[in-house]
Design a protein around this motif. Structure first.
Motif, PDB file in Angstrom:
ATOM      1  N   HIS A  18       0.827  -1.214   0.000  1.00 13.54           N
ATOM      2  CA  HIS A  18       0.000   0.000   0.000  1.00 13.54           C
ATOM      3  C   HIS A  18       0.863   1.268   0.000  1.00 13.54           C
ATOM      4  CE1 HIS A  18      -4.058  -1.568   0.217  1.00 13.54           C
ATOM      5  NE2 HIS A  18      -3.687  -2.435   1.125  1.00 13.54           N
ATOM      6  N   LEU A  19       1.950   1.253   0.760  1.00 12.54           N
ATOM      7  CA  LEU A  19       2.821   2.431   0.775  1.00 12.54           C
ATOM      8  C   LEU A  19       3.448   2.664  -0.596  1.00 12.54           C
ATOM      9  CD1 LEU A  19       4.673   2.156   4.216  1.00 12.54           C
ATOM     10  CD2 LEU A  19       3.263   4.072   3.446  1.00 12.54           C
ATOM     11  N   VAL A  20       3.933   1.602  -1.215  1.00 12.34           N
ATOM     12  CA  VAL A  20       4.548   1.737  -2.542  1.00 12.34           C
ATOM     13  C   VAL A  20       3.526   2.243  -3.551  1.00 12.34           C
ATOM     14  CG1 VAL A  20       5.541   0.454  -4.475  1.00 12.34           C
ATOM     15  CG2 VAL A  20       6.364   0.043  -2.142  1.00 12.34           C
ATOM     16  N   GLN A  21       2.306   1.692  -3.546  1.00 19.60           N
ATOM     17  CA  GLN A  21       1.276   2.146  -4.483  1.00 19.60           C
ATOM     18  C   GLN A  21       0.919   3.612  -4.242  1.00 19.60           C
ATOM     19  OE1 GLN A  21      -1.909  -0.651  -3.836  1.00 19.60           O
ATOM     20  NE2 GLN A  21      -1.040  -2.187  -5.237  1.00 19.60           N
ATOM     21  N   LEU A  22       0.801   3.964  -2.977  1.00 18.72           N
ATOM     22  CA  LEU A  22       0.473   5.348  -2.628  1.00 18.72           C
ATOM     23  C   LEU A  22       1.530   6.310  -3.172  1.00 18.72           C
ATOM     24  CD1 LEU A  22      -0.685   6.486   0.893  1.00 18.72           C
ATOM     25  CD2 LEU A  22       1.101   7.743  -0.285  1.00 18.72           C
ATOM     26  N   LEU A  23       2.801   5.960  -2.986  1.00 14.45           N
ATOM     27  CA  LEU A  23       3.875   6.853  -3.401  1.00 14.45           C
ATOM     28  C   LEU A  23       4.087   6.830  -4.914  1.00 14.45           C
ATOM     29  CD1 LEU A  23       6.441   6.177  -0.521  1.00 14.45           C
ATOM     30  CD2 LEU A  23       4.859   8.103  -0.762  1.00 14.45           C
ATOM     31  N   GLU A  24       3.895   5.683  -5.548  1.00 13.43           N
ATOM     32  CA  GLU A  24       4.057   5.613  -7.004  1.00 13.43           C
ATOM     33  C   GLU A  24       2.991   6.402  -7.741  1.00 13.43           C
ATOM     34  OE1 GLU A  24       6.401   1.401  -7.857  1.00 13.43           O
ATOM     35  OE2 GLU A  24       4.189   1.410  -7.818  1.00 13.43           O
ATOM     36  N   ASN A  25       1.846   6.619  -7.096  1.00 10.29           N
ATOM     37  CA  ASN A  25       0.801   7.440  -7.704  1.00 10.29           C
ATOM     38  C   ASN A  25       1.133   8.931  -7.654  1.00 10.29           C
ATOM     39  OD1 ASN A  25      -0.839   5.269  -8.380  1.00 10.29           O
ATOM     40  ND2 ASN A  25      -1.952   5.317  -6.431  1.00 10.29           N
ATOM     41  N   GLU A  26       2.156   9.263  -6.905  1.00 14.07           N
ATOM     42  CA  GLU A  26       2.578  10.661  -6.791  1.00 14.07           C
ATOM     43  C   GLU A  26       3.622  10.946  -7.862  1.00 14.07           C
ATOM     44  OE1 GLU A  26       2.657  14.532  -5.010  1.00 14.07           O
ATOM     45  OE2 GLU A  26       1.263  12.842  -4.913  1.00 14.07           O
ATOM     46  N   LYS A  27       3.397  11.981  -8.642  1.00 16.74           N
ATOM     47  CA  LYS A  27       4.295  12.325  -9.739  1.00 16.74           C
ATOM     48  C   LYS A  27       5.693  12.641  -9.224  1.00 16.74           C
ATOM     49  CE  LYS A  27       4.688  15.462 -13.700  1.00 16.74           C
ATOM     50  NZ  LYS A  27       4.074  16.624 -14.415  1.00 16.74           N
ATOM     51  N   GLY A  28       6.692  12.093  -9.894  1.00 13.64           N
ATOM     52  CA  GLY A  28       8.081  12.432  -9.608  1.00 13.64           C
ATOM     53  C   GLY A  28       8.749  11.581  -8.552  1.00 13.64           C
ATOM     54  N   LEU A  29       8.065  10.502  -8.094  1.00 16.19           N
ATOM     55  CA  LEU A  29       8.672   9.633  -7.101  1.00 16.19           C
ATOM     56  C   LEU A  29       8.979   8.270  -7.713  1.00 16.19           C
ATOM     57  CD1 LEU A  29       6.537  10.278  -3.871  1.00 16.19           C
ATOM     58  CD2 LEU A  29       8.586  11.479  -4.653  1.00 16.19           C
ATOM     59  N   GLU A  30      10.170   7.755  -7.466  1.00 18.90           N
ATOM     60  CA  GLU A  30      10.555   6.403  -7.840  1.00 18.90           C
ATOM     61  C   GLU A  30      10.733   5.615  -6.552  1.00 18.90           C
ATOM     62  OE1 GLU A  30      14.315   4.060  -9.936  1.00 18.90           O
ATOM     63  OE2 GLU A  30      14.131   6.244 -10.138  1.00 18.90           O
ATOM     64  N   VAL A  31      10.064   4.462  -6.442  1.00 17.31           N
ATOM     65  CA  VAL A  31       9.942   3.795  -5.149  1.00 17.31           C
ATOM     66  C   VAL A  31      10.450   2.359  -5.227  1.00 17.31           C
ATOM     67  CG1 VAL A  31       8.389   3.266  -3.228  1.00 17.31           C
ATOM     68  CG2 VAL A  31       7.871   5.188  -4.755  1.00 17.31           C
ATOM     69  N   GLN A  32      11.213   1.942  -4.226  1.00 15.90           N
ATOM     70  CA  GLN A  32      11.535   0.547  -3.994  1.00 15.90           C
ATOM     71  C   GLN A  32      11.250   0.224  -2.531  1.00 15.90           C
ATOM     72  OE1 GLN A  32      15.209  -1.099  -5.432  1.00 15.90           O
ATOM     73  NE2 GLN A  32      15.123   0.002  -7.385  1.00 15.90           N
ATOM     74  N   SER A  33      11.223  -1.089  -2.183  1.00 12.73           N
ATOM     75  CA  SER A  33      10.861  -1.468  -0.818  1.00 12.73           C
ATOM     76  C   SER A  33      11.793  -2.551  -0.291  1.00 12.73           C
ATOM     77  CB  SER A  33       9.411  -1.956  -0.762  1.00 12.73           C
ATOM     78  OG  SER A  33       9.244  -3.139  -1.528  1.00 12.73           O
ATOM     79  N   ALA A  34      11.831  -2.644   1.043  1.00 13.98           N
ATOM     80  CA  ALA A  34      12.631  -3.650   1.733  1.00 13.98           C
ATOM     81  C   ALA A  34      11.823  -4.207   2.894  1.00 13.98           C
ATOM     82  CB  ALA A  34      13.938  -3.039   2.232  1.00 13.98           C
ATOM     83  N   ARG A  35      12.089  -5.491   3.249  1.00 11.30           N
ATOM     84  CA  ARG A  35      11.319  -6.169   4.286  1.00 11.30           C
ATOM     85  C   ARG A  35      11.878  -5.951   5.686  1.00 11.30           C
ATOM     86  NH1 ARG A  35      11.520 -12.166   2.039  1.00 11.30           N
ATOM     87  NH2 ARG A  35      13.689 -11.445   1.760  1.00 11.30           N
ATOM     88  N   ASN A  36      13.114  -5.586   5.785  1.00 11.47           N
ATOM     89  CA  ASN A  36      13.731  -5.416   7.107  1.00 11.47           C
ATOM     90  C   ASN A  36      14.975  -4.543   6.986  1.00 11.47           C
ATOM     91  OD1 ASN A  36      16.021  -7.162   6.349  1.00 11.47           O
ATOM     92  ND2 ASN A  36      14.538  -8.844   6.509  1.00 11.47           N
ATOM     93  N   GLY A  37      15.622  -4.313   8.121  1.00 11.54           N
ATOM     94  CA  GLY A  37      16.774  -3.427   8.128  1.00 11.54           C
ATOM     95  C   GLY A  37      17.939  -3.928   7.310  1.00 11.54           C
ATOM     96  N   GLU A  38      18.169  -5.233   7.302  1.00 13.14           N
ATOM     97  CA  GLU A  38      19.292  -5.772   6.533  1.00 13.14           C
ATOM     98  C   GLU A  38      19.088  -5.539   5.040  1.00 13.14           C
ATOM     99  OE1 GLU A  38      19.769  -9.818   7.626  1.00 13.14           O
ATOM    100  OE2 GLU A  38      20.669  -9.352   9.579  1.00 13.14           O
ATOM    101  N   GLU A  39      17.878  -5.827   4.534  1.00 12.16           N
ATOM    102  CA  GLU A  39      17.590  -5.552   3.123  1.00 12.16           C
ATOM    103  C   GLU A  39      17.705  -4.058   2.827  1.00 12.16           C
ATOM    104  OE1 GLU A  39      13.972  -7.013   1.551  1.00 12.16           O
ATOM    105  OE2 GLU A  39      14.465  -9.129   1.865  1.00 12.16           O
TER     106      GLU A  39
END
Length: 373
Positions: A18-39
């Motif tokens: 949901h966070l990635v979708q929310l941010l990707e809908n915002e113009k000018g943002l490129e988004v990636q995600s990680a599951r924990n601190g090590e990633e």
């Protein structure tokens, strides 16, 4: 302009999506995600995000440990995403003291609906973080200018708003000798944790702090500061006496006012004003003090934060004889509020964080504490 790279770190697959979708809908943002601190640490090297949003509670490496590693190895703006519980508030305040720029609370309820409630706040804070990226909290600690290098900058006369003069405040014999008024927003917990513990235990004036912060955080923050400071620190939740040797933290989601009742001055928490954008309102705190305490017995401090809350009220008091301090740009997470005070010609001194407590102590040791007649 190239896209703003954002790394979302959260152990919940549903929350990440949901966070990635929310941010990707915002113009000018490129988004990636990680599951924990090590990633997250691996992706920071590969993706080089401008901003990181970081969950507090995660397996393998929690958010606090990850944040500490980020600030040492590759400092950049980090926005904590935390729960509204007391433990969530404590962890978030620890993160802010370690260098996180800001935080967003996770509301309860259905994730998709909850995130819609904070979407605008999160996006606004990401944009703000990009603008202030060069002044991470780590950088703010190491780049403060020497005291002698900081000087107030006068504003052009045309930039200074004019108001009708207020009646001159009169003091009563039972009043405190004076008041220290501190306004602060984004980046404030870290600055306050450097300034307030450095104040002497014998400080003769009470200190009142309006830190933009929700109610679930201010009580926890006051208790945290009370453990760090030689002065006693408490949250203002009801009518409260103002005593020397005490620091009073305005309760979140409300405003704090100086009031006179039965001939005595008190602090009181009142419902947040709909006509003021930020809460607890610095403007309302300062203006209420000015109604009852002569300007020469007020010392105003404007610290890091976005916007202009309190700037004009403090500038007005400075013209009437109060002394004022603006935190300097290099030591601010966000220079907005101090800059607005300086722009209005309202800063007696412009100082780095590490010099502010000493200046307050020097002024109060030499200030006249005469009772106004």
């Amino acid at each position: 302009m190239s896209a703003v790279r954002v790394l979302v770190v959260d152990d919940s697959a549903l929350m990440r999506r949901h966070l990635v979708q929310l941010l990707e809908n915002e113009k000018g943002l490129e988004v990636q995600s990680a599951r924990n601190g090590e990633e997250a640490l691996t992706l920071i090297e590969q993706f080089d995000p401008h901003v990181v949003t970081l969950d507090v509670n995660m397996p393998q490496m929690d958010g606090i440990t990850c944040l500490a590693r980020i600030m040492v190895g590759s400092p950049r703006p980090v926005i904590m995403v935390s729960s509204i519980t007391e433990s969530g508030a404590e962890a978030t305040l620890q993160a802010l003291s370690l260098g996180a720029l800001d935080y967003v609370q996770k509301p309860g309820g259905t994730i998709s609906l909850s995130l819609e409630q904070v979407a605008d706040e999160l996006i606004r804070k990401i944009r703000m973080a990009v603008k202030s990226g060069r002044r991470t909290a780590r950088g703010a600690l190491s780049s403060a200018r020497p005291l002698a290098a900081s000087r107030p900058t006068a504003a052009a006369a045309s930039d200074v708003p004019t108001r009708l003069p207020r009646p001159i405040a009169r003091a009563a014999p039972e009043d405190p000798p004076g008041l220290v008024l501190i306004g602060v927003s984004t980046g404030g917990p870290l600055s306050l944790e450097q300034i307030l513990p450095a104040l002497p235990a014998q400080l003769p004036w009470p200190v009142i702090v309006a830190q933009h912060m929700p109610r679930s955080f201010t009580g926890v923050f006051a208790r945290r500061l009370d453990k760090l400071c030689p002065l006693r620190v408490s949250e203002v939740a009801t009518q409260t006496d103002m005593l020397p040797g005490n620091i009073y933290i305005a309760r979140g989601d409300s405003d704090v006012l100086v009031v006179r009742r039965a001939g005595r001055l008190f602090l009181t928490a009142v419902p947040a004003s709909e006509t003021h954008a930020w809460h607890p309102s610095v403007t309302r705190m300062v203006e209420s003090a000015a109604e009852h305490v002569p300007a020469e017995r007020l010392l105003c401090v404007q610290l890091t934060g976005m916007g202009d809350d309190g700037a004009e009220a403090m500038a007005t008091l400075k013209r009437q004889g109060a002394r004022t301090i603006a935190q300097d740009e290099d030591s601010c997470a966000v220079f907005g509020m101090p800059h607005e005070l300086i722009r209005r010609g309202g800063a007696t001194a412009v100082l780095p964080t590490h010099a502010i407590a000493g200046q307050i102590a020097r002024w109060l040791n030499t200030a006249s504490l005469r009772r106004a007649g």
